[in-house]
Design a protein around this motif. Structure first.
Motif, mmCIF file in Angstrom:
data_model
loop_
_atom_site.group_PDB
_atom_site.id
_atom_site.type_symbol
_atom_site.label_atom_id
_atom_site.label_comp_id
_atom_site.label_asym_id
_atom_site.label_seq_id
_atom_site.Cartn_x
_atom_site.Cartn_y
_atom_site.Cartn_z
ATOM 1 N N LEU A 1 47.077 -16.645 -30.636
ATOM 2 C CA LEU A 1 47.630 -16.878 -31.975
ATOM 3 C C LEU A 1 49.012 -17.519 -31.842
ATOM 4 O O LEU A 1 49.365 -18.447 -32.582
ATOM 5 N N TYR A 2 49.763 -17.029 -30.880
ATOM 6 C CA TYR A 2 51.122 -17.530 -30.640
ATOM 7 C C TYR A 2 51.111 -19.044 -30.398
ATOM 8 O O TYR A 2 51.882 -19.798 -30.987
ATOM 9 N N TYR B 1 41.379 -20.368 -39.247
ATOM 10 C CA TYR B 1 41.007 -21.437 -40.177
ATOM 11 C C TYR B 1 42.172 -21.901 -41.047
ATOM 12 O O TYR B 1 42.133 -22.990 -41.599
ATOM 13 N N SER B 2 43.225 -21.083 -41.143
ATOM 14 C CA SER B 2 44.393 -21.538 -41.909
ATOM 15 C C SER B 2 45.156 -22.622 -41.139
ATOM 16 O O SER B 2 45.919 -23.388 -41.704
ATOM 17 N N MET B 3 44.921 -22.679 -39.821
ATOM 18 C CA MET B 3 45.656 -23.665 -39.002
ATOM 19 C C MET B 3 44.767 -24.724 -38.367
ATOM 20 O O MET B 3 45.264 -25.714 -37.850
ATOM 21 N N LYS B 4 43.459 -24.510 -38.401
ATOM 22 C CA LYS B 4 42.546 -25.429 -37.720
ATOM 23 C C LYS B 4 42.469 -26.760 -38.482
ATOM 24 O O LYS B 4 42.505 -26.778 -39.698
ATOM 25 N N GLY B 5 42.312 -27.838 -37.732
ATOM 26 C CA GLY B 5 42.114 -29.131 -38.380
ATOM 27 C C GLY B 5 43.395 -29.688 -38.962
ATOM 28 O O GLY B 5 44.486 -29.226 -38.655
ATOM 29 N N ALA B 6 43.255 -30.689 -39.806
ATOM 30 C CA ALA B 6 44.437 -31.369 -40.353
ATOM 31 C C ALA B 6 45.093 -30.504 -41.415
ATOM 32 O O ALA B 6 44.423 -29.918 -42.252
ATOM 33 N N GLY B 7 46.417 -30.424 -41.340
ATOM 34 C CA GLY B 7 47.147 -29.654 -42.351
ATOM 35 C C GLY B 7 47.023 -28.160 -42.120
ATOM 36 O O GLY B 7 46.093 -27.688 -41.466
ATOM 37 N N THR B 8 47.983 -27.415 -42.652
ATOM 38 C CA THR B 8 47.998 -25.964 -42.476
ATOM 39 C C THR B 8 47.985 -25.317 -43.847
ATOM 40 O O THR B 8 48.683 -25.773 -44.752
ATOM 41 N N ASP B 9 47.204 -24.265 -43.998
ATOM 42 C CA ASP B 9 47.206 -23.499 -45.242
ATOM 43 C C ASP B 9 48.320 -22.455 -45.091
ATOM 44 O O ASP B 9 48.071 -21.324 -44.692
ATOM 45 N N ASP B 10 49.540 -22.882 -45.413
ATOM 46 C CA ASP B 10 50.709 -22.021 -45.169
ATOM 47 C C ASP B 10 50.703 -20.751 -46.001
ATOM 48 O O ASP B 10 51.171 -19.715 -45.548
ATOM 49 N N ASP B 11 50.170 -20.827 -47.217
ATOM 50 C CA ASP B 11 50.133 -19.629 -48.062
ATOM 51 C C ASP B 11 49.341 -18.524 -47.364
ATOM 52 O O ASP B 11 49.757 -17.368 -47.317
ATOM 53 N N THR B 12 48.176 -18.900 -46.826
ATOM 54 C CA THR B 12 47.338 -17.916 -46.137
ATOM 55 C C THR B 12 48.017 -17.426 -44.863
ATOM 56 O O THR B 12 48.043 -16.228 -44.570
#
Length: 316
Positions: free
Chosen positions: A291-292, A252-263
């Motif tokens: 994941l890779y 979920y940190s990478m799914k969809g628009a934008g990435t939650d880089d902190d997580t």
């Protein structure tokens, strides 16, 4: 089950010299920096930092901050923090200033073992001369706060045999506190989920399903809301499987628009020496991609290179 293990043959001085050379003068050789820091374990990185100071009278972390930028800098600096300091630092930032980052509090306190929580509290006190529990209670409220306080006590029952009678009793208590009640008795959920042993709770979840016809997650979803709901769900997921919980968190940190880089950074760094291999396996199993590949698609530049090295391989 980590992807990062002790590097051999290891030479802290040689690594320190290579890093100094990579960052000296005009421009930085990021490739050397990321290759060294992602392939040594944390204990070795501490030795490199110490050799760096001895040889050059300079602080390695300060130099990294000066020479690198953006997410790549954040990732490299994060790799230099010892595990408990890393968690303590993340928690401090989650409760600092305006607004609290409940997501970070939830992720760390739901997933760490009681022994790890004790260590984090100790390190927090040493590093910041403040009591972590006081800081967290000052910034949170209600049942969410109470559940965090229970987790901070780090008094979960030890895993020694399961008493089937108590399993039945706890499952019934949860059923009566949620599905059978008008309104919810959150306290019962907090006490049972926060204090019983892992193997006991796994049996309770099975028994609960038998009694109620619902997964415990469905009940929590229906009976609670907001931060408390997220925290209880995280605790249940971690009781079932910590690697599966982190696989989902990464997804979920990478799914969809934008990435939650902190997580993304927090999980990749904090699990790289613990269970990232298991997380990768769960990721592949649950999300039909590796994941890779997801990191590859979602990030770029030296930041991507470093994350892929930490990931340690593709599971296709």
């Amino acid at each position: 089950r980590g992807t990062v293990t002790a590097f051999s043959p290891f030479d802290a001085r040689a690594d320190a010299e290579a890093l100094r050379k990579a960052m000296k003068g005009m421009g930085t050789d990021e490739e050397t920096v990321l290759k060294i820091l992602t392939s040594r374990n944390n204990a070795q990185r501490q030795e490199i930092a110490s050799a760096f100071k001895t040889l050059f009278g300079r602080d390695l972390v300060d130099d990294l901050k000066k020479e690198l930028t953006g997410k790549f800098e954040t990732l490299m600096v994060s790799l230099m923090r010892p595990a408990y300091i890393f968690d303590a630092h993340a928690l401090k930032h989650a409760i600092k200033g305006a607004g609290t980052n409940e997501k970070v509090l939830t992720e760390i306190l739901a997933s760490r073992t009681p022994a790890e929580v004790q260590q984090i509290k100790q390190v927090y006190l040493q590093e910041y001369e403040a009591n972590l529990e006081d800081k967290i209670t000052g910034e949170t409220s209600g049942h969410f706060q109470r559940m965090l306080v229970v987790l901070l006590q780090a008094n979960r029952d030890p895993d020694v045999g399961v008493d089937e009678g108590l399993v039945e009793q706890d499952a019934q208590v949860l059923f009566r506190a949620g599905e059978l009640k008008w309104g919810t008795d959150e306290e019962k959920f907090i006490t049972i989920l926060g204090t019983r042993s892992v193997s006991h709770l796994r049996r309770v979840f099975d028994k609960y399903m038998t009694i109620s016809g619902f997964q415990i997650e469905e009940t929590i979803d229906r009976e609670t809301s907001g931060d408390l709901e997220k925290l209880l769900l995280a605790v249940v997921k971690c009781i079932r499987s910590v690697p599966a919980y982190f696989a989902e968190t990464l997804y979920y940190s990478m799914k969809g628009a934008g990435t939650d880089d902190d997580t993304l950074i927090r999980v990749m760094v904090s699990r790289s020496e613990i269970d990232l291999l298991d997380i990768r396996r769960e990721f592949r199993k649950n999300f039909a991609k590796s994941l890779y590949q997801m990191i590859q698609k979602d990030t770029s530049g030296d930041y991507r290179k470093a994350l892929l090295l930490l990931c340690g391989g593709d599971d296709e």
